[in-house]
Design a protein around this motif. Structure first.
Motif, mmCIF file in Angstrom:
data_model
loop_
_atom_site.group_PDB
_atom_site.id
_atom_site.type_symbol
_atom_site.label_atom_id
_atom_site.label_comp_id
_atom_site.label_asym_id
_atom_site.label_seq_id
_atom_site.Cartn_x
_atom_site.Cartn_y
_atom_site.Cartn_z
ATOM 1 N N TYR A 155 15.178 39.904 17.556
ATOM 2 C CA TYR A 155 16.075 38.902 16.950
ATOM 3 C C TYR A 155 16.310 37.675 18.048
ATOM 4 N N TYR A 156 16.207 36.386 17.779
ATOM 5 C CA TYR A 156 16.555 35.683 18.933
ATOM 6 C C TYR A 156 17.343 34.330 18.293
ATOM 7 N N ARG A 157 18.269 33.735 19.155
ATOM 8 C CA ARG A 157 18.958 32.633 18.551
ATOM 9 C C ARG A 157 17.841 31.329 18.811
ATOM 10 N N THR A 158 17.648 30.822 17.681
ATOM 11 C CA THR A 158 17.174 29.457 17.705
ATOM 12 C C THR A 158 17.807 28.267 18.087
ATOM 13 N N ASP A 159 18.901 28.257 18.074
ATOM 14 C CA ASP A 159 19.539 27.079 18.702
ATOM 15 C C ASP A 159 19.506 27.132 20.386
ATOM 16 N N VAL A 160 19.751 28.308 20.960
ATOM 17 C CA VAL A 160 19.429 28.585 22.295
ATOM 18 C C VAL A 160 17.963 28.207 22.719
ATOM 19 N N PHE A 161 17.172 28.476 22.034
ATOM 20 C CA PHE A 161 15.694 28.532 22.212
ATOM 21 C C PHE A 161 15.449 27.094 22.032
ATOM 22 N N SER A 162 15.876 26.272 21.190
ATOM 23 C CA SER A 162 15.608 24.652 20.911
ATOM 24 C C SER A 162 16.173 23.935 22.110
ATOM 25 N N GLU A 163 17.284 24.291 22.460
ATOM 26 C CA GLU A 163 18.255 23.799 23.470
ATOM 27 C C GLU A 163 17.483 23.794 24.642
#
Length: 425
Positions: A155-163
């Motif tokens: 599982y990974y945080r898409t908003d963090v990775f995008s930022e």
């Protein structure tokens, strides 16, 4: 999804794994074609949807068998060891059919509790995923039908990775540097929420490096956790529980629940979680801001082998209605009712074609079905595993490494010694 049942059985931290009894029931020699078929299934936090599907199966079965009724009793997962031990000792109090966790199988078979099943005449059985069907076997003989399976992925945080302009890892070697970069750039976040007690997160690292918990030679097990390959996997996993990724002070004592909870609470950018954690994450602060990919393997683009947790349906050895019990088992575990149970409870089916159907209709499942298709692994199929699990041998070893109490070589050597004592006792 009912987390209490899944944590206790799927994640099988089975400290309460069944204690073998001295001798189980003998085959009754009777095969009655009428009367009551007694069934034990695990209770759930929210039993309603499961019960509705089971009732539908019962109605269908009774409609096809005149003079036959099916009685279902829902038992607590936490008391299963005592309930099954008593049932094996007294067939009159035992069910004909029961649901049970796949890591409990070896102990139950050793106790003489379950009948061997011949699935050759059941046409649907050819579509059971082979590695999942293997979790229902002891010494090559089948003692259950896999009812559902659970595996873990990343599982990974898409908003963090995008930022941060990052992409999910494509190999095991990429996970630690990626998690370290996230924590460096966003110090309020844990790079990846891993746990010193999280056995089922650590196992893929061991397996992907070519290691294993134990090896079998002619049915005799010896520990393999101290092999160079296993030690490489332990070291690779332990690298995640460092101050610059997941600080030992916060993470060393965590198992699966606590590891996933940090992700749910918005405190971690990644974690290793199961398909069964989905509803919990969707009800958290991470909802709508995460995605899942298969946990990558050692080679770039590969998938790490995952532990195939899950539950089986089996026929008790002392039943006086083996044909009816087998037929009901095959009905409840059939493609039709696995699809219905997926719709009701989110249980991941054990048939390859049904897995594809549900994954096609729900893209969330793709990383989990891909993981299953890439090949899963299992714990040693021996009654001794219950003792090793109850002693928390491997989680203790992991904790010793991540806290710095012992180095990898010493911790794995000590764990192997304890495991071998259990295997030979």
């Amino acid at each position: 999804m009912r987390l209490k049942t899944l944590v206790a059985v799927l994640g099988v931290g089975a400290v309460v794994a069944c204690a073998p009894v001295q001798s189980g029931p003998k085959n009754s020699g009777t095969d009655e074609q009428t009367g009551q078929v007694r069934v034990w299934l695990f209770d759930e936090v929210n039993r309603g949807p499961k019960e509705a599907v089971v009732k539908e199966a019962i109605s269908e079965f009774q409609g096809k068998h005149s003079g036959v009724t099916v009685d279902v009793q829902y038992i607590q997962v936490s008391s299963r060891a005592e309930r099954f031990k008593a049932a094996f000792s007294d067939p009159k109090s035992a069910p004909d059919v029961a649901e049970f966790g796949n890591t409990d199988l070896a102990g139950y078979v050793s106790a003489g509790g379950f009948s061997e099943l011949d699935l050759s005449g059941w046409t649907e059985s050819k579509d059971l995923v082979p590695t999942i069907l293997d979790t229902a076997k002891v010494d090559g003989k089948t003692y259950g039908v896999p009812w559902f399976v659970g595996v873990r992925a990343l599982y990974y945080r898409t908003d963090v990775f995008s930022e941060l302009g990052l992409k999910p890892p494509t190999s095991l070697d990429e996970i630690a540097p990626l998690a370290r970069e996230i924590r460096q750039r966003k110090p309020e976040l844990i790079g990846i929420s891993a746990g010193g007690k999280y056995l089922f997160a650590a196992l893929p690292f061991i397996w992907a490096n070519g290691g294993d918990l134990a090896k079998s030679d002619g049915g005799k097990f010896t520990a393999a956790i101290d092999s160079p390959q296993a030690r490489a996997g332990v070291a690779k996993y332990a690298e995640l529980i460092k101050d610059d990724i997941c600080p030992p002070a916060a993470c060393a004592g965590n198992g699966g629940d606590a590891s996933v909870e940090a992700f749910r609470a918005g405190k971690a950018a990644m974690t290793i979680g199961g398909d069964f954690n989905r509803k919990s994450v969707d009800a958290s602060s991470a909802a709508g801001k995460y995605a899942v990919v298969p946990l990558p393997g050692k080679d770039k683009g590969s998938v790490a082998p995952a532990f195939a947790g899950g539950n089986l349906l089996g026929v008790l050895k002392g039943t006086q209605r083996k044909t009816l019990a087998t037929e009901f088992t095959q009905l409840l575990a059939s493609k039709k009712y696995q699809q219905k149970m997926y719709a009701a409870m989110g249980n991941l089916p054990t048939f390859s074609d049904v897995q594809k159907q549900v994954a096609d209709s729900d893209k969330f499942l793709e990383p989990f079905t891909k993981t299953l298709q890439s090949g899963t692994k299992f714990v040693p199929v021996t009654p001794a595993w219950a003792k090793i699990e109850a002693q928390a041998v491997v989680p203790t070893m992991l904790q010793e490494v991540v806290t710095g109490a012992k180095n990898v070589d010493t911790a794995t050597a000590d764990a192997a010694k304890t495991m071998n004592a259990a295997f030979t006792s």
